[in-house]
Write a protein that holds these residues in place. Structure first.
Motif, PDB file in Angstrom:
ATOM      1  N   VAL A   2       0.836  -1.193   0.000  1.00 60.44           N
ATOM      2  CA  VAL A   2       0.000   0.000   0.000  1.00 60.44           C
ATOM      3  C   VAL A   2       0.865   1.234   0.000  1.00 60.44           C
ATOM      4  N   GLU A   3       0.265   2.343  -0.423  1.00 58.58           N
ATOM      5  CA  GLU A   3       0.868   3.659  -0.277  1.00 58.58           C
ATOM      6  C   GLU A   3       0.036   4.420   0.748  1.00 58.58           C
ATOM      7  N   LEU A   4       0.715   5.224   1.559  1.00 60.22           N
ATOM      8  CA  LEU A   4       0.059   5.905   2.666  1.00 60.22           C
ATOM      9  C   LEU A   4       0.171   7.413   2.494  1.00 60.22           C
ATOM     10  N   ALA A  97       2.558   4.682   9.423  1.00 53.84           N
ATOM     11  CA  ALA A  97       3.365   3.569   8.943  1.00 53.84           C
ATOM     12  C   ALA A  97       2.615   2.265   9.117  1.00 53.84           C
ATOM     13  N   GLY A  98       2.959   1.291   8.293  1.00 51.61           N
ATOM     14  CA  GLY A  98       2.311  -0.001   8.387  1.00 51.61           C
ATOM     15  C   GLY A  98       3.236  -1.137   8.023  1.00 51.61           C
ATOM     16  N   ASP A  99       2.909  -2.324   8.499  1.00 49.88           N
ATOM     17  CA  ASP A  99       3.740  -3.485   8.224  1.00 49.88           C
ATOM     18  C   ASP A  99       2.873  -4.735   8.097  1.00 49.88           C
ATOM     19  N   LEU A 100       3.219  -5.565   7.122  1.00 48.22           N
ATOM     20  CA  LEU A 100       2.455  -6.790   6.864  1.00 48.22           C
ATOM     21  C   LEU A 100       2.767  -7.902   7.841  1.00 48.22           C
ATOM     22  N   TYR A 116      13.631   1.709   9.683  1.00 46.84           N
ATOM     23  CA  TYR A 116      13.617   1.288   8.286  1.00 46.84           C
ATOM     24  C   TYR A 116      13.045  -0.122   8.120  1.00 46.84           C
ATOM     25  N   THR A 117      12.960  -0.881   9.200  1.00 47.42           N
ATOM     26  CA  THR A 117      12.419  -2.247   9.119  1.00 47.42           C
ATOM     27  C   THR A 117      10.900  -2.260   9.005  1.00 47.42           C
ATOM     28  N   ILE A 118      10.259  -1.140   9.254  1.00 50.62           N
ATOM     29  CA  ILE A 118       8.805  -1.042   9.029  1.00 50.62           C
ATOM     30  C   ILE A 118       8.610  -0.808   7.546  1.00 50.62           C
ATOM     31  N   SER A 119       7.766  -1.608   6.918  1.00 52.21           N
ATOM     32  CA  SER A 119       7.800  -1.684   5.451  1.00 52.21           C
ATOM     33  C   SER A 119       7.264  -0.460   4.729  1.00 52.21           C
ATOM     34  N   THR A 120       6.273   0.211   5.282  1.00 52.42           N
ATOM     35  CA  THR A 120       5.606   1.258   4.511  1.00 52.42           C
ATOM     36  C   THR A 120       5.409   2.502   5.352  1.00 52.42           C
ATOM     37  N   TRP A 121       5.782   3.643   4.792  1.00 52.79           N
ATOM     38  CA  TRP A 121       5.665   4.934   5.478  1.00 52.79           C
ATOM     39  C   TRP A 121       4.990   5.957   4.585  1.00 52.79           C
ATOM     40  N   GLY A 122       4.228   6.841   5.206  1.00 51.85           N
ATOM     41  CA  GLY A 122       3.768   8.031   4.507  1.00 51.85           C
ATOM     42  C   GLY A 122       4.834   9.108   4.570  1.00 51.85           C
ATOM     43  N   LYS A 123       4.535  10.241   3.952  1.00 50.96           N
ATOM     44  CA  LYS A 123       5.512  11.328   3.911  1.00 50.96           C
ATOM     45  C   LYS A 123       5.387  12.280   5.081  1.00 50.96           C
ATOM     46  N   GLY A 124       4.352  12.142   5.877  1.00 51.57           N
ATOM     47  CA  GLY A 124       4.227  12.929   7.082  1.00 51.57           C
ATOM     48  C   GLY A 124       3.331  14.142   6.936  1.00 51.57           C
ATOM     49  N   THR A 125       2.818  14.586   8.087  1.00 50.30           N
ATOM     50  CA  THR A 125       2.015  15.807   8.154  1.00 50.30           C
ATOM     51  C   THR A 125       2.457  16.574   9.394  1.00 50.30           C
TER      52      THR A 125
END
Length: 131
Positions: A2-4, A97-100, A116-125
């Motif tokens: 996914v993209e966040l 952030a999310g991880d499978l 960095y071990t968490i697979s998916t990150w958004g760009k932040g707010t």
């Protein structure tokens, strides 16, 4: 994967509230343990809150416990962070952030330099709390 995309940040006075949203693309969002993390200027990134895949388990950092609430709506592919009683020290960029494979509990134990071990990150707010 996914993209966040985070939204909902802004400027608020101390004592005020904000609700952050994190929208996920793709059909596998429900398979991700999700979390919110934050990084203040000059400080390390830190865990704020995490939530299990089903939403039935949540975890909070000590500094936000009792003031912030994490929730998710798997039908809308969105995770939320309701922030109440905001303090100037809550000023930071907030990342979704999310991880499978990791659990929500497992996400709470990750700290620098292992984010960095968490697979998916958004760009932040950015959230700014004025005194």
């Amino acid at each position: 994967q996914v993209e966040l995309v985070e939204s909902g940040g802004g400027l608020v006075q101390a004592g005020g509230s904000l609700r952050l949203s994190c929208a996920a693309s793709g059909r596998t969002f429900r398979n991700y343990a999700m979390g919110w993390f934050r990084q203040a200027p000059g400080k390390e990134r830190e865990f704020v809150a995490t939530i299990s895949r089903s939403g039935d388990a949540t975890y909070y950092g000590d500094s936000v416990k009792g003031r912030f609430t994490i929730s998710r709506d798997n039908a809308k592919n969105t995770v939320y962070l309701q922030m109440n009683s905001l303090k100037p020290e809550d000023t930071a960029t907030y990342y979704c952030a999310g991880d499978l494979t990791k659990t929500a509990a497992g996400l709470t134990r990750i700290a620098q330099p292992m984010f960095y071990t968490i697979s998916t990150w958004g760009k932040g707010t950015l959230v700014t709390v004025s005194s």
